[in-house]
Structure formats: C-alpha cells, structure tokens
Write a protein that holds these residues in place. Structure first.
Motif, PDB file in Angstrom:
ATOM      1  N   SER A 128       0.863  -1.172   0.000  1.00 55.56           N
ATOM      2  CA  SER A 128       0.000   0.000   0.000  1.00 55.56           C
ATOM      3  C   SER A 128       0.901   1.224   0.000  1.00 55.56           C
ATOM      4  O   SER A 128       2.102   1.108   0.265  1.00 55.56           O
ATOM      5  N   GLY A 177      -1.988  -0.313  -3.054  1.00 54.29           N
ATOM      6  CA  GLY A 177      -3.253   0.340  -2.721  1.00 54.29           C
ATOM      7  C   GLY A 177      -3.034   1.811  -2.415  1.00 54.29           C
ATOM      8  O   GLY A 177      -2.029   2.181  -1.806  1.00 54.29           O
ATOM      9  N   GLY A 178      -3.976   2.627  -2.837  1.00 51.75           N
ATOM     10  CA  GLY A 178      -3.851   4.046  -2.562  1.00 51.75           C
ATOM     11  C   GLY A 178      -4.433   4.872  -3.681  1.00 51.75           C
ATOM     12  O   GLY A 178      -5.241   4.380  -4.479  1.00 51.75           O
ATOM     13  N   GLN A 209       0.134   7.372  -4.061  1.00 56.05           N
ATOM     14  CA  GLN A 209       0.253   6.073  -4.743  1.00 56.05           C
ATOM     15  C   GLN A 209       1.309   6.167  -5.850  1.00 56.05           C
ATOM     16  O   GLN A 209       2.136   5.267  -6.022  1.00 56.05           O
ATOM     17  N   ASP A 221      -9.109  -1.424  -3.229  1.00 49.36           N
ATOM     18  CA  ASP A 221      -7.878  -0.654  -2.976  1.00 49.36           C
ATOM     19  C   ASP A 221      -7.404   0.128  -4.197  1.00 49.36           C
ATOM     20  O   ASP A 221      -6.445   0.891  -4.100  1.00 49.36           O
ATOM     21  N   PRO A 280      -5.500  -0.617  -6.764  1.00 48.69           N
ATOM     22  CA  PRO A 280      -4.042  -0.657  -6.637  1.00 48.69           C
ATOM     23  C   PRO A 280      -3.258  -0.657  -7.953  1.00 48.69           C
ATOM     24  O   PRO A 280      -2.040  -0.772  -7.918  1.00 48.69           O
TER      25      PRO A 280
END
Ligand code: G3I
Length: 490
Positions: free
Chosen positions: A255, A285-286, A291, A326, A328
């Motif tokens: 993450s 994830g973020g 991210q 998430d 991601p």
C-alpha cells in the motif's frame, strides 16, 4: 539497513539530453539492449511501459486473466503497454491438473498463444503452492504426494517447455510472523518435510533446463524482516550447495505507505547472492500522488539494481483487480492512465541502460539423480524402506529411513523431530558400519571424519516447533545401512 537513497524526492530522472546520451551509449555496446530498445527512436522517451522498460533491458508485464480476454479494451491495453505476462490463475495446480494425471491447458494456452504472437515474455505461475490445490492432492500419502508433485512439474513445465521465461517453482512456502526460516505448515511440509522446496527445484531444472527457476513470496519486501531473512538464507544455501535456483520473486502487494525504506537494499542483497530478482505481483493500494510516489520508488529500486530484470503488475485495471477496493493498479476502472502510470513510465524512461544483463542460465548439475526427484520415474525401491529410531538425547530425535537402494548405493531420508520444546539448531551424528560414504546431502551441512558423520541444520531449517519435524536426505555409496543416530540441540 540505511535509507533508500532513491526514496527521497524521486528526483533522479536525468535531463532529457543526459538520457539520450545514456541510451545511445548503450545501443552501441549492448546487443540485447539494442534489440529490446529498437522500437524507441534514439533520443525519445518511450511512450509505453514495455518499451520504456526495454530501454534498460527489462520487461514490464501484467497478470492476465483468460476470462477477461473477451474485453477488447483490456486486451488492447495489454498489447499496447506490456511486453510480458503472467497468467493470473490459469497455470495453477487446480486449473492445470484438476484430477490426478488429467491435465488441462486450454485457458493458459489462450494467454500463452496471444503473448507469443506479440513477442512477450511469459512468466509461469505457479507449480508448487499450498493455495488453489485441487482437493485430491490433500489425500495423498507421502510417496504419492512426492511422485504427484514431480509429475505435475514435469507435465506442466513439459507442456510449455521453451516458452516460459521464468517459473515460480515454489510459491509462498515461508510462514508469516514466525522465526527466521520457519515454513508455513502445508500438505507439502507435513508429508515431505521442508525438503520439498529443494525437491521441486531439482525436478523443475530437469523438466525445462532453459527456464529460470524462481522462489516467489509476499512480505519479503523488507530487507530485515524474519520472513525475508529466511528466504535469503535458503537462497544462499541453495547457491552454496548447487541446488538450482535462478531468481527470487518479490510479489510486492503493498500500500502507498508500506514500501519499506530498504526496498532497494533488499533487491540488492538477493541479487548479491547470484540470482535475478523480479517484482512479480506488484500492486499498491492508494490513490493520487501518494500512490504514484510509491510506484515510482518501487520502479526506481528495481532499475537501480542490474539483476532486477523486470516488473509485473498484478492486473491491468482496477476494475478486475483481486483488491478492487484498494484501486491498486496503473489504470482505473475505465482504463484511464492514473498518476501512478505516469510515475512508472517516467521512472522507466529515466533508468540507465542495464549494463549487467543476467547471464545465460547454466543448469547446475544435480548430484547423483534421486529417484524421488527425477522426472518420469516412479520410485521403485529394490529394498523395502527401513528405518531406525534413535534415542532422544536431548530436545530432538532423528530417524533414518532408507528410501531406495541399488547395487553399490542407496538413498536415505532422516527426519529430525523436536521433543516437547521447540529447538533452534540441531546436530545429528552417526557412524557408518561398513565403509559407506555420502555422495550428496541436502537440507543440511555435513562434516565427515573417517566413518563418523555429523550433519547440522541448514541455514533455513534449524528452527523446529515443539513436536514438529524437518528432514534432510542424502545419497551414499556402499550397502544400505541403518546406523544408530543421535540428535542434539544447543
Ligand atoms: O473462476 C471461478 C468462478 O467460476 C466462480 O464463479 C467464482 C466464485 O467465487 O470463483 C472463480 O474463481 C476465482 C478465481 O480467482 C478466478 O477469478 C476464485 O474464487 C478466487 O479465489 C481466485 O482468486 C485468485 C487468488 O489468487 C486465489 O488465491 C485471484 O484471482 C488471484 O489474483 C490471486 O493471485 C495470488 C497469486 O496467485 C499468489 N500471490 C497472491 C495473489 C493474490 O492473492
């Protein structure tokens, strides 16, 4: 471990002019890089992930699900952006051998044929894993499981022989949160002992000598974590003993706040053991710039280490991600490029050409072929297995079983069992009765003095939980013997 020198600021990208010079210089000297980078005009930054990665001799791949290949945007994005692929589920044991001896490759073949038609690298995922195992495997006896495992490796690798760049031979065998070197309890450890990893790698080398053989796991991203140290010790031991292993896969399910500060050092420490490192299942994830920063750091960490040969994201679009909540991945649910995409592309374009492409694999010769790991042989002992219990001389006991013998030689397995308390390190000793000599020993370290043999634990199997066991094995010259063993633990 110190801070990752690339983690602060992300400002490592050279000026465009510098980058042009670096790429041009590499094009002059590196044949492999020249070929991979041919699609990028000299001096231009590449516009896709695969082409950008190729400039430094690397690949950039995605996990692909055959079930989504009827989505034309999905396939078009794959074809445009990526130059490598990992089938997300289609090569797993439940998909390829749903019932014993009956192999099914339709879905995996669909991905492989498409990838081949586009000249992509293909990662095989995965041969021996406790997950997505068909139920029939769970009911097998020790000998049956051993031959089923080798048969599975032979058939799946055999079907794709020559087509796979790297196989995740064993996946996720180490335990989370345990002491250094502790393996996850699974049908494989329970029936075959910790040596199943080595057996799988030896069988894999025989099945396709030209594929790179990887150990793949998650939560081995932090250089100092116990799980990482356990994998590191195993790889070091395998290299020292000539057990075939070519690469370590860092899955890197992360993450945005969890990219370890020593992530690059971690890649470098595995590479220093003489194996390639691949980031195999990347997703972070973020959202937004945080991210993107995390993706940038991971990308820079790989491109800073010559033996980090490629990266694979675990899916193309957030829409189909296994962690859809998430978000991601690099493309959103509508296949729009995210900030993270641009961060990765820029970091790949900024990478200096890889001046140390990984060497051609030269298969490590196996020791005296073991009937238990040789392809296409079913164990057919000429003598009945025999074993001898040993007296408990401390916290552990050891039992020797002769698993096979032939004129002039034999193969034995020794089970080392902890008593009422866990042991941390063990030593097994015996004296040969009739001049026997060990020709090859695995999952332990031996010292010999005349007829006396002392075997200590390998770096990764010294810790045994109370009542649990591990195994080591050997082939030996002479007549099969069952000497009395003693086991001690410090
Ligand atoms: O195909 C069936 C479908 O017929 C059925 O209706 C549906 C109902 O649940 O299940 C479908 O199968 C699912 C399969 O993905 C295909 O979508 C399984 O339930 C589901 O468990 C499976 O999840 C996969 C997971 O591994 C299983 O362990 C994920 O797609 C896959 O991304 C994930 O990948 C793993 C790597 O192999 C190893 N490392 C961790 C990584 C993430 O968990």
């Amino acid at each position: 471990m110190g801070e990752n020198p690339l983690s602060a600021g992300g400002g490592r990208r050279p000026r465009a002019g510098t980058r042009r010079l670096l790429v041009a210089g590499a094009l002059g000297v590196l044949g492999t890089v020249t070929a991979l980078a041919a699609s990028v005009p000299a001096g231009a930054a590449a516009g896709t992930l695969g082409a950008a990665a190729a400039q430094s001799g690397r690949y950039y791949g995605a996990a692909i699900a055959a079930g989504h290949m009827n989505d034309s945007t999905y396939v078009a994005t794959w074809d445009r952006e990526y130059n490598a692929v990992t089938p997300e589920n289609e090569m797993k044991w439940d998909a390829t051998e749903p019932s014993r001896g009956s192999f099914r490759f339709t879905s995996a073949d669909q991905i492989v044929s498409h990838a081949q038609s586009k000249g992509m690298k293909i990662r095989g995922h995965t041969l021996v894993w406790h997950g997505q195992l068909p139920s029939w495997v769970g009911g097998l006896s020790t000998n049956d499981l051993r031959s089923a495992m080798v048969n599975h490796i032979n058939n799946v690798m055999g079907h794709y022989k020559g087509k796979i760049y790297a196989w995740d031979v064993v996946n996720e065998a180490f335990a989370d949160g345990g002491s250094v070197g502790s393996l996850r309890s699974s049908i494989f450890t329970q029936k075959l002992g910790n040596g199943f990893i080595e057996e799988a790698f030896r069988a894999a080398r025989a099945a396709d000598p030209n594929a790179k053989l990887c150990y793949n796991d998650y939560n081995i991203d932090d250089a100092n974590a116990n799980k990482t140290r356990g994998v590191y010790n195993m790889v070091k031991d395998f290299k020292a003993r000539g057990v075939p292993i070519d690469c370590v896969g860092l899955q890197s399910h992360l993450s945005q706040g969890s990219v370890p500060s020593n992530y690059q050092q971690n890649i470098a420490q595995f590479a220093a053991l003489g194996v390639d490192v691949q980031i195999t299942e990347l997703d972070i994830g973020g959202s937004g710039s945080a991210q993107a920063d995390a993706y940038r750091r991971v990308t820079q960490a790989c491109t800073a280490v010559p033996r980090c040969t490629g990266m694979t994201v675990w899916g193309i679009t957030d829409k189909y991600s296994w962690r859809s909540g998430d978000n991601p991945l690099l493309f959103d649910g509508n296949f729009n490029k995210k900030q993270a995409y641009t961060a990765v592309l820029d970091a790949l374009n900024a990478a200096t050409p890889n001046t140390s492409p990984s060497p051609t694999i030269s298969p490590t010769p196996s020791p005296t072929p073991s009937p238990n790991t040789s392809p296409n042989t079913s164990p057919s002992p000429r003598t009945s297995p025999s074993s001898t219990p040993s007296p408990v001389t401390g916290a552990c006991s050891a039992t020797l079983t002769t698993v096979n013998s032939w004129p002039g030689g034999f193969q034995s397995e020794v089970t080392v069992r902890a008593g009422g308390s866990a042991v941390d390190g063990w030593t097994v000793k015996w004296t040969w009765p009739g001049g026997q000599t060990i020709s090859s020993l695995w999952n332990g370290t031996q010292s010999v003095s005349g007829s006396s043999v002392t075997v200590g634990n390998a770096a990764y199997n010294g810790s045994i939980a109370a009542g649990s066991s591990t195994t080591f094995g050997f082939t030996a010259n002479g007549s099969a013997a069952t000497p009395t063993l003693t086991c001690t633990s410090p």
